[in-house]
Enzyme design. Structure first.
Site, mmCIF file in Angstrom:
data_model
loop_
_atom_site.group_PDB
_atom_site.id
_atom_site.type_symbol
_atom_site.label_atom_id
_atom_site.label_comp_id
_atom_site.label_asym_id
_atom_site.label_seq_id
_atom_site.Cartn_x
_atom_site.Cartn_y
_atom_site.Cartn_z
ATOM 1 N N TRP A 148 0.720 -1.248 0.142
ATOM 2 C CA TRP A 148 -0.031 0.033 -0.007
ATOM 3 C C TRP A 148 0.872 1.089 0.030
ATOM 4 O O TRP A 148 0.361 2.322 -0.222
ATOM 5 C CB TRP A 148 -1.042 -0.034 1.158
ATOM 6 C CG TRP A 148 -0.198 -0.090 2.394
ATOM 7 C CD1 TRP A 148 -0.266 -1.270 3.341
ATOM 8 C CD2 TRP A 148 0.533 0.839 3.366
ATOM 9 N NE1 TRP A 148 0.543 -1.237 4.218
ATOM 10 C CE2 TRP A 148 0.970 0.002 4.489
ATOM 11 C CE3 TRP A 148 0.866 2.105 3.144
ATOM 12 C CZ2 TRP A 148 1.656 0.488 5.394
ATOM 13 C CZ3 TRP A 148 1.559 2.675 4.086
ATOM 14 C CH2 TRP A 148 2.159 1.991 5.267
ATOM 15 N N ASN A 149 2.070 1.335 0.370
ATOM 16 C CA ASN A 149 2.925 2.266 0.730
ATOM 17 C C ASN A 149 3.248 3.168 -0.825
ATOM 18 O O ASN A 149 3.110 4.390 -0.670
ATOM 19 C CB ASN A 149 4.291 2.163 1.450
ATOM 20 C CG ASN A 149 5.339 1.233 0.737
ATOM 21 O OD1 ASN A 149 4.798 0.457 -0.131
ATOM 22 N ND2 ASN A 149 6.385 1.516 1.272
ATOM 23 N N ARG A 157 6.330 -0.412 -11.520
ATOM 24 C CA ARG A 157 7.877 -1.233 -11.543
ATOM 25 C C ARG A 157 7.663 -2.679 -11.815
ATOM 26 O O ARG A 157 8.693 -3.100 -12.134
ATOM 27 C CB ARG A 157 8.503 -0.901 -10.201
ATOM 28 C CG ARG A 157 9.935 -1.005 -9.964
ATOM 29 C CD ARG A 157 10.556 -0.355 -8.856
ATOM 30 N NE ARG A 157 10.333 -1.092 -7.721
ATOM 31 C CZ ARG A 157 10.702 -1.029 -6.459
ATOM 32 N NH1 ARG A 157 11.504 0.188 -6.079
ATOM 33 N NH2 ARG A 157 10.686 -1.812 -5.354
ATOM 34 N N LYS A 172 -2.156 -8.204 -8.227
ATOM 35 C CA LYS A 172 -2.905 -7.962 -6.753
ATOM 36 C C LYS A 172 -2.319 -6.900 -6.137
ATOM 37 O O LYS A 172 -1.437 -7.156 -5.393
ATOM 38 C CB LYS A 172 -2.610 -9.620 -6.123
ATOM 39 C CG LYS A 172 -3.765 -9.740 -4.903
ATOM 40 C CD LYS A 172 -3.405 -10.317 -3.788
ATOM 41 C CE LYS A 172 -2.719 -9.144 -2.734
ATOM 42 N NZ LYS A 172 -3.505 -8.298 -2.382
ATOM 43 N N SER A 227 6.147 -6.978 2.977
ATOM 44 C CA SER A 227 7.183 -6.997 4.141
ATOM 45 C C SER A 227 7.856 -8.486 4.265
ATOM 46 O O SER A 227 7.460 -9.335 3.254
ATOM 47 C CB SER A 227 6.014 -7.169 5.507
ATOM 48 O OG SER A 227 5.274 -8.366 5.254
ATOM 49 N N GLU A 248 10.956 -8.052 -3.178
ATOM 50 C CA GLU A 248 11.204 -6.580 -2.728
ATOM 51 C C GLU A 248 10.715 -6.646 -1.161
ATOM 52 O O GLU A 248 9.436 -6.242 -1.173
ATOM 53 C CB GLU A 248 10.907 -5.703 -3.486
ATOM 54 C CG GLU A 248 11.613 -5.525 -5.113
ATOM 55 C CD GLU A 248 13.127 -5.119 -5.015
ATOM 56 O OE1 GLU A 248 13.331 -4.569 -4.106
ATOM 57 O OE2 GLU A 248 13.819 -5.629 -5.964
ATOM 58 N N CYS A 282 10.055 1.627 2.465
ATOM 59 C CA CYS A 282 10.975 0.694 2.416
ATOM 60 C C CYS A 282 12.461 1.082 2.580
ATOM 61 O O CYS A 282 13.444 0.875 3.360
ATOM 62 C CB CYS A 282 11.042 -0.452 1.460
ATOM 63 S SG CYS A 282 11.128 0.384 -0.113
HETATM 64 P P1 NAD Z 1 2.370 -6.673 3.345
HETATM 65 O O1 NAD Z 1 3.567 -7.657 3.408
HETATM 66 O O2 NAD Z 1 1.817 -6.852 4.673
HETATM 67 O O3 NAD Z 1 1.679 -6.920 2.074
HETATM 68 C C1 NAD Z 1 2.125 -6.699 0.737
HETATM 69 C C2 NAD Z 1 1.034 -7.223 -0.199
HETATM 70 O O4 NAD Z 1 1.090 -8.675 0.113
HETATM 71 C C3 NAD Z 1 -0.192 -6.829 -0.161
HETATM 72 O O5 NAD Z 1 -0.693 -6.695 -1.534
HETATM 73 C C4 NAD Z 1 -1.087 -7.929 0.798
HETATM 74 O O6 NAD Z 1 -2.357 -7.946 0.616
HETATM 75 C C5 NAD Z 1 -0.443 -9.136 0.404
HETATM 76 N N1 NAD Z 1 -0.448 -10.070 1.522
HETATM 77 C C6 NAD Z 1 -0.606 -9.965 2.757
HETATM 78 N N2 NAD Z 1 -0.424 -11.208 3.299
HETATM 79 C C7 NAD Z 1 -0.409 -12.155 2.386
HETATM 80 C C8 NAD Z 1 -0.348 -13.591 2.404
HETATM 81 N N3 NAD Z 1 -0.387 -14.374 3.367
HETATM 82 N N4 NAD Z 1 -0.350 -14.185 1.034
HETATM 83 C C9 NAD Z 1 -0.417 -13.461 -0.089
HETATM 84 N N5 NAD Z 1 -0.165 -12.199 -0.131
HETATM 85 C C10 NAD Z 1 -0.459 -11.556 0.966
HETATM 86 O O7 NAD Z 1 3.321 -5.456 3.294
HETATM 87 P P2 NAD Z 1 2.557 -3.866 3.531
HETATM 88 O O8 NAD Z 1 2.243 -3.669 4.732
HETATM 89 O O9 NAD Z 1 1.474 -3.723 2.250
HETATM 90 O O10 NAD Z 1 3.812 -2.954 2.882
HETATM 91 C C11 NAD Z 1 4.898 -2.452 3.757
HETATM 92 C C12 NAD Z 1 5.959 -3.287 3.511
HETATM 93 O O11 NAD Z 1 6.441 -3.547 2.145
HETATM 94 C C13 NAD Z 1 7.071 -2.929 4.343
HETATM 95 O O12 NAD Z 1 7.926 -3.936 5.197
HETATM 96 C C14 NAD Z 1 8.254 -2.267 3.309
HETATM 97 O O13 NAD Z 1 9.262 -2.264 3.678
HETATM 98 C C15 NAD Z 1 7.965 -3.139 1.917
HETATM 99 N N6 NAD Z 1 8.256 -2.553 0.812
HETATM 100 C C16 NAD Z 1 9.523 -2.940 0.498
HETATM 101 C C17 NAD Z 1 9.908 -2.196 -1.008
HETATM 102 C C18 NAD Z 1 11.081 -2.790 -1.910
HETATM 103 O O14 NAD Z 1 11.148 -2.346 -2.752
HETATM 104 N N7 NAD Z 1 11.859 -3.574 -1.070
HETATM 105 C C19 NAD Z 1 9.167 -1.368 -1.525
HETATM 106 C C20 NAD Z 1 7.792 -0.848 -0.671
HETATM 107 C C21 NAD Z 1 7.368 -1.489 0.419
#
Ligand code: NAD
Length: 474
Positions: A148-149, A157, A172, A227, A248, A282
């Site tokens: 979501w961020n 990307r 998704k 995450s 990522e 991130c």
């Molecule tokens: P999240 O991991 O909770 O969710 C990310 C995505 O995964 C969402 O679409 C969510 O619906 C989906 N998801 C959640 N649980 C799932 C499951 N069990 N199975 C399949 N899909 C699932 O992360 P968030 O809170 O949306 O975003 C924040 C995190 O993203 C932070 O840790 C941040 O560092 C990371 N992030 C990393 C980068 C990078 O490029 N390294 C960039 C942006 C954000």
């Protein structure tokens, strides 16, 4: 542009198995109801992507390039509408949202240019009697999962390189911010992407349906941003069918200020590295390591700059810090600050949650000991814990004391010294005397538990290509 709220499958906007509201986190109001996807819709998306793949993979690179270029142009032309949408569903301030849209559009432009530059090679074997032909082919149906961020940037990307490579996709997006993803799919449709090439589903909860898609034998590739916790689960899921993964994941960036740094520049850089996107990045600086000699002056100036930020709903004039994406995320930030204070942190500014409405948390600066618990976690908000160090070796050791290794920042008055420190820090990216280095033309990604693979740059398209070797005797 009209707001889209349906699923997109096989070139059509369709209803799903139910609906969920999308909220404006700055006041808790409902912006829209979006359709959710169940088994039937997820299977239909895989069917469509699989059917469309052979023809799309065969299209001329120039054809794919021109569609992506068109998408870039539409996105830039509609940047204000899109920025408003991002700000509404995510909470970030409008200036950050506009910056994100332009950054996101650049991935379509960059990969439209990369489409026509995928090269193979022709080699002679050491024995001289064989030839080695190396070529790169699209992997196939790819599942793209975004957080979501950065609802626009993380989607383009992935979609940009996937389409450039000749793959078809199922996107998704995060359930908190699906409207931006829907708007981007709408742009791709208007840019001329053929039916079935891009599909969008919003299963909720995500886990069971994502698992179902990953276990479908027609899906070949997973590109995930989110995450580390969820990434770990998905790597295990992908292992069942040995699906190629690009991950990522989370970060916990160190921001190192050496004793010869220009303090004002370092404060300016930290304001950007910490506060872009309200700290929900991130790449956000989360562990601030400052040389003991300059720590007092640095902390005073930084705390002053933080305390002067205007916290307000993202679209209000002059807003510099918007709401977190949800009350749940805001509460996570507050709990980490509490944990830190219990462990002896001193609050230099902020730290007091305002009365509602909205998911606001104020700019907060803490001075902490190097063993303070907050340093172990990725704080996804406007909180900056400062730790002092005595020499470069200690700064490097502290920076490396983390399971994450996405990005680091180093400030120094001497370039050679900064490079020596940058090379010793275990992270996929290092910014020297800069508060931001994200760039579509550069390889973005992390070491250690921050991920696998790289997005953007020349590398990004290869996450969607596989190398084929053709051998021939002559
Ligand atoms: P999240 O991991 O909770 O969710 C990310 C995505 O995964 C969402 O679409 C969510 O619906 C989906 N998801 C959640 N649980 C799932 C499951 N069990 N199975 C399949 N899909 C699932 O992360 P968030 O809170 O949306 O975003 C924040 C995190 O993203 C932070 O840790 C941040 O560092 C990371 N992030 C990393 C980068 C990078 O490029 N390294 C960039 C942006 C954000």
């Amino acid at each position: 542009m009209q707001l889209k709220t349906d699923l997109y499958i096989d070139g059509k906007w369709v209803k799903g198995n139910g609906s969920v509201p999308v909220y404006d986190p700055s006041d808790g109001s409902v912006i829209a109801e979006i359709q959710t996807a169940g088994e039937k819709e997820c299977d239909a998306a895989v069917d469509a992507a699989y059917r469309a793949f052979p023809d799309w993979a065969k299209t001329a690179p120039r054809y794919r390039a021109e569609i992506l270029r068109k998408a870039f142009e539409i996105m830039v032309a509609e940047a204000d509408f899109l920025a408003e949408l991002v700000s509404k569903e995510n909470g970030k301030v409008i200036t950050d949202a506009k910056g994100e849209i332009l950054y996101a559009a650049e991935f379509f432009r960059w990969f439209s240019e990369e489409t026509v530059r995928v090269q193979g090679d022709f080699r002679k074997s050491p024995s001289g009697d064989k030839r080695i032909l190396v070529t790169h082919q699209p992997i196939g149906v790819s599942l793209l999962i975004t957080p979501w961020n950065f609802p626009a940037g993380m989607a383009t990307r992935k979609i940009g390189p996937a389409l450039a490579a000749g793959c078809t996709v199922i996107l998704k997006p995060a359930i908190e911010t699906p409207l931006t993803a829907m708007a981007i799919i709408d742009i791709l449709e208007r840019a001329g992407v053929p039916k079935g090439v891009v599909n969008l589903v919003t299963p909720t909860p995500a886990g069971p349906m994502v698992s179902r898609i990953l276990h479908d034998s027609r899906v070949m590739n997973l590109s995930f941003t989110g995450s580390t916790e969820v990434g770990r689960v998905l790597i295990k899921e992908a292992a069942d069918r040995v699906i190629r993964c690009s991950m990522e994941l989370g970060g916990n960036a160190p921001f190192v200020v050496l004793d010869d740094a220009n303090i004002d520049e370092a404060v300016k850089g930290l304001m950007l590295a910490k506060m872009r996107n309200g700290g929900a990045a991130c790449t956000a600086a989360n562990r601030i390591y400052v040389h003991k000699k300059i720590a007092d002056e640095f902390t005073t100036k930084f705390a002053k700059a933080m305390s002067e930020l205007k916290m307000a709903p993202g679209r209000e004039a002059g807003a510099q810090l918007g709401a977190s994406v949800s009350i749940k995320e805001r509460d996570k930030i507050a709990q980490l600050v509490e944990l830190s204070v219990k462990g002896g942190a001193k609050v230099e500014t902020g730290g007091v949650m305002p009365e509602g409405p909205g998911a606001f948390y104020p700019p907060t600066v803490l001075t902490v000991d190097k063993s303070n618990e907050i340093l172990k976690y990725e704080v996804f908000g406007p909180v900056a814990p400062i730790v002092t160090f005595e020499n470069d070796e200690e700064a490097i050791a502290l920076a490396n004391d983390s399971d994450f290794g996405l990005i680091s920042y180093v400030y120094s008055g001497e370039l050679g010294r900064a490079i020596r420190v940058a090379e010793a820090i275990d992270s996929g990216m290092v910014a020297i005397n800069r508060g931001m280095i994200s760039d579509p033309a550069a390889p973005f990604g992390g070491n250690k538990q921050s991920g696998l693979g790289r997005e953007g740059g020349f590398d990004g398209i290869h996450e969607f290509l596989q190398t084929k070797y053709i051998g021939v005797d002559i």
